[in-house]
Design a protein around this motif. Structure first.
Motif, PDB file in Angstrom:
ATOM      1  N   VAL A   1       0.813  -1.227   0.000  1.00 22.32           N
ATOM      2  CA  VAL A   1       0.000   0.000   0.000  1.00 22.32           C
ATOM      3  C   VAL A   1       0.845   1.275   0.000  1.00 22.32           C
ATOM      4  CG1 VAL A   1      -2.006  -1.077   1.087  1.00 22.32           C
ATOM      5  CG2 VAL A   1      -0.313   0.062   2.539  1.00 22.32           C
ATOM      6  N   LEU A   2       2.118   1.158   0.372  1.00 27.63           N
ATOM      7  CA  LEU A   2       2.968   2.352   0.493  1.00 27.63           C
ATOM      8  C   LEU A   2       3.084   3.113  -0.833  1.00 27.63           C
ATOM      9  CD1 LEU A   2       5.793   0.991   2.828  1.00 27.63           C
ATOM     10  CD2 LEU A   2       3.786   2.375   3.449  1.00 27.63           C
ATOM     11  N   ASP A   3       3.175   2.385  -1.945  1.00 27.09           N
ATOM     12  CA  ASP A   3       3.223   3.096  -3.230  1.00 27.09           C
ATOM     13  C   ASP A   3       2.020   2.754  -4.112  1.00 27.09           C
ATOM     14  OD1 ASP A   3       3.883   0.538  -3.859  1.00 27.09           O
ATOM     15  OD2 ASP A   3       5.691   1.006  -5.000  1.00 27.09           O
ATOM     16  N   TYR A   4       0.907   2.440  -3.463  1.00 29.76           N
ATOM     17  CA  TYR A   4      -0.322   2.123  -4.213  1.00 29.76           C
ATOM     18  C   TYR A   4      -0.961   3.401  -4.730  1.00 29.76           C
ATOM     19  CZ  TYR A   4      -5.021   0.391  -5.228  1.00 29.76           C
ATOM     20  OH  TYR A   4      -6.210   0.075  -5.850  1.00 29.76           O
ATOM     21  N   ASN A   5      -1.305   3.408  -6.006  1.00 28.16           N
ATOM     22  CA  ASN A   5      -1.945   4.571  -6.612  1.00 28.16           C
ATOM     23  C   ASN A   5      -3.303   4.175  -7.186  1.00 28.16           C
ATOM     24  OD1 ASN A   5      -2.779   6.731  -8.117  1.00 28.16           O
ATOM     25  ND2 ASN A   5      -1.079   6.649  -9.587  1.00 28.16           N
TER      26      ASN A   5
ATOM     27  N   ARG B   1       0.340  -9.397  -6.368  1.00 23.09           N
ATOM     28  CA  ARG B   1       1.295  -8.445  -5.795  1.00 23.09           C
ATOM     29  C   ARG B   1       0.724  -7.778  -4.532  1.00 23.09           C
ATOM     30  NH1 ARG B   1       2.383  -3.145  -7.590  1.00 23.09           N
ATOM     31  NH2 ARG B   1       4.040  -2.584  -6.138  1.00 23.09           N
ATOM     32  N   ALA B   2      -0.567  -7.500  -4.545  1.00 27.51           N
ATOM     33  CA  ALA B   2      -1.221  -6.879  -3.379  1.00 27.51           C
ATOM     34  C   ALA B   2      -1.129  -7.769  -2.144  1.00 27.51           C
ATOM     35  CB  ALA B   2      -2.674  -6.569  -3.698  1.00 27.51           C
ATOM     36  N   LEU B   3      -0.904  -9.072  -2.373  1.00 22.25           N
ATOM     37  CA  LEU B   3      -0.814 -10.043  -1.285  1.00 22.25           C
ATOM     38  C   LEU B   3       0.626 -10.518  -1.083  1.00 22.25           C
ATOM     39  CD1 LEU B   3      -3.869 -12.262  -2.347  1.00 22.25           C
ATOM     40  CD2 LEU B   3      -3.909 -10.295  -0.830  1.00 22.25           C
ATOM     41  N   GLY B   4       1.546  -9.904  -1.791  1.00 19.75           N
ATOM     42  CA  GLY B   4       2.954 -10.296  -1.670  1.00 19.75           C
ATOM     43  C   GLY B   4       3.241 -11.704  -2.162  1.00 19.75           C
ATOM     44  N   LEU B   5       2.391 -12.223  -3.041  1.00 21.98           N
ATOM     45  CA  LEU B   5       2.565 -13.605  -3.497  1.00 21.98           C
ATOM     46  C   LEU B   5       3.418 -13.680  -4.761  1.00 21.98           C
ATOM     47  CD1 LEU B   5      -1.096 -14.851  -2.982  1.00 21.98           C
ATOM     48  CD2 LEU B   5       0.890 -15.389  -1.533  1.00 21.98           C
ATOM     49  N   ALA B   6       4.345 -14.611  -4.773  1.00 21.19           N
ATOM     50  CA  ALA B   6       5.161 -14.856  -5.959  1.00 21.19           C
ATOM     51  C   ALA B   6       4.514 -15.977  -6.765  1.00 21.19           C
ATOM     52  CB  ALA B   6       6.560 -15.269  -5.529  1.00 21.19           C
ATOM     53  N   ALA B   7       4.927 -16.089  -8.035  1.00 22.77           N
ATOM     54  CA  ALA B   7       4.482 -17.210  -8.864  1.00 22.77           C
ATOM     55  C   ALA B   7       4.817 -18.493  -8.110  1.00 22.77           C
ATOM     56  CB  ALA B   7       5.199 -17.172 -10.204  1.00 22.77           C
ATOM     57  N   GLY B   8       3.908 -19.417  -8.056  1.00 23.54           N
ATOM     58  CA  GLY B   8       4.175 -20.683  -7.387  1.00 23.54           C
ATOM     59  C   GLY B   8       3.682 -20.748  -5.956  1.00 23.54           C
TER      60      GLY B   8
ATOM     61  N   ASP C   1      -9.667  -2.784  -0.627  1.00 23.91           N
ATOM     62  CA  ASP C   1     -10.156  -1.416  -0.812  1.00 23.91           C
ATOM     63  C   ASP C   1      -9.410  -0.804  -2.002  1.00 23.91           C
ATOM     64  OD1 ASP C   1     -10.451   1.388  -0.716  1.00 23.91           O
ATOM     65  OD2 ASP C   1     -10.911   1.308   1.427  1.00 23.91           O
ATOM     66  N   VAL C   2     -10.109  -0.600  -3.118  1.00 25.03           N
ATOM     67  CA  VAL C   2      -9.424  -0.129  -4.332  1.00 25.03           C
ATOM     68  C   VAL C   2      -8.912   1.307  -4.191  1.00 25.03           C
ATOM     69  CG1 VAL C   2     -10.691  -1.695  -5.887  1.00 25.03           C
ATOM     70  CG2 VAL C   2     -11.544   0.631  -5.516  1.00 25.03           C
ATOM     71  N   GLN C   3      -9.376   2.027  -3.176  1.00 24.72           N
ATOM     72  CA  GLN C   3      -8.874   3.390  -2.951  1.00 24.72           C
ATOM     73  C   GLN C   3      -7.556   3.407  -2.197  1.00 24.72           C
ATOM     74  OE1 GLN C   3      -9.647   6.422  -4.124  1.00 24.72           O
ATOM     75  NE2 GLN C   3     -10.986   5.227  -5.455  1.00 24.72           N
ATOM     76  N   THR C   4      -7.387   2.462  -1.264  1.00 24.93           N
ATOM     77  CA  THR C   4      -6.194   2.467  -0.395  1.00 24.93           C
ATOM     78  C   THR C   4      -5.255   1.291  -0.651  1.00 24.93           C
ATOM     79  OG1 THR C   4      -7.288   1.138   1.297  1.00 24.93           O
ATOM     80  CG2 THR C   4      -7.539   3.546   1.462  1.00 24.93           C
ATOM     81  N   GLY C   5      -5.749   0.235  -1.278  1.00 31.18           N
ATOM     82  CA  GLY C   5      -4.956  -0.983  -1.464  1.00 31.18           C
ATOM     83  C   GLY C   5      -4.937  -1.875  -0.225  1.00 31.18           C
ATOM     84  N   LEU C   6      -5.617  -1.430   0.842  1.00 31.51           N
ATOM     85  CA  LEU C   6      -5.632  -2.209   2.091  1.00 31.51           C
ATOM     86  C   LEU C   6      -6.619  -3.380   2.032  1.00 31.51           C
ATOM     87  CD1 LEU C   6      -5.414   0.728   4.656  1.00 31.51           C
ATOM     88  CD2 LEU C   6      -3.741  -1.137   4.445  1.00 31.51           C
TER      89      LEU C   6
END
Lengths: 165, 165
Positions: free
Chosen positions: A15-19, B44-51, B153-158
């Motif tokens: 979220v730190l660089d989420y736009n 990416r929003a969940l910090g997940l890598a491929a696999g 939340d599409v506004q904050t990414g949270l």
């Protein structure tokens, strides 16, 4: 720490660089991709950036009623006009026939699965079946939507096209 | 050039450094994520890598029979033991009620849609409904699978968590 808690921790950094203005909810390439939930499939294999396409994913990349529901919403509400169906080699649904897969789940769950699992043996004929199902749907006007099918080869990363007939 | 041809062209570059041994078909974090097909959602929003995880996606991130099919296969055949359901704000299914959405499609397609579109008004109650549906399924043994729900939340990414009761 479990996987979900790790994801939530990673989200704090995300979220730190989420736009919020960076990505439109209308797919920029007007593309919807139906593919498998498999770990080896990614939008990177198709050169797609965030915002380019709707990604619809289920076990196998099967044209189920739910996938059709998503595609109808994608096209009629959010303006996509190309549907790309991507099946793949070495799919989990290919490991056994329908009865065997059902039995595997029944053994562990203690209950039979109430709907087909969509097991298949031959990837080419399975992929052709999906395209055929999609192209014969009366809700989809062929003159407005391009529908094409592919098989992602997990050994090479290539995407040969499948033709419905 | 259309979107699918661009994807095929990009795939030619993708395969150059493709390594088939790099990613296991068994999700490394033993996680399955059910979420929406929306352009603004990504691993990416969940910090997940491929696999890391199975990604199951449909319009809305709804617990449909097809999503349940995919989750059963994910757990019983491929060993995931955490299910994360991620709905999101500003969802296309939230723009109108079920009848209005059906009418929008009917007007354009010239046919009524044969299944529910799963329109909803309140994102919190919709997300709670999905979790509740999943946790009450008899095919899923609660002692073996952790099930949690979130709203992106599409506004904050949270990703605030939603509790079923």
């Amino acid at each position: 720490m479990n996987a979900i808690d790790r994801a939530l921790e990673a989200n704090q950094t995300f979220v730190l660089d989420y736009n919020p203005a960076a990505i439109s909810p209308r797919p920029q390439q007007r593309l919807a991709v139906l593919t498998c939930m498999d770990t080896r499939l990614s939008r990177r294999a198709l050169g797609l950036a965030a915002g380019d396409a709707h990604l619809i994913r289920n076990a196998g990349g099967i044209v189920t009623d739910d996938a059709i529901r998503s595609l109808l919403i994608s096209h009629y509400l959010l303006g996509t006009n190309e549907f790309m169906v991507v099946n793949h080699t070495d799919c989990g649904l290919q490991q056994a026939n329908e009865g065997e897969l059902q039995a595997t789940i029944m053994r562990q769950a203690g209950l039979s699965c109430p709907f087909p699992l969509h097991a298949f043996r031959d990837i080419e004929s399975n992929a052709r079946k999906q395209i055929q199902k999609l192209t014969t749907l009366s809700w989809i006007k062929k003159e407005n939507i391009s529908i094409r099918g592919f098989i992602f080869d997990v050994q090479t990363g290539l995407l040969p096209e499948v033709h419905s007939c």
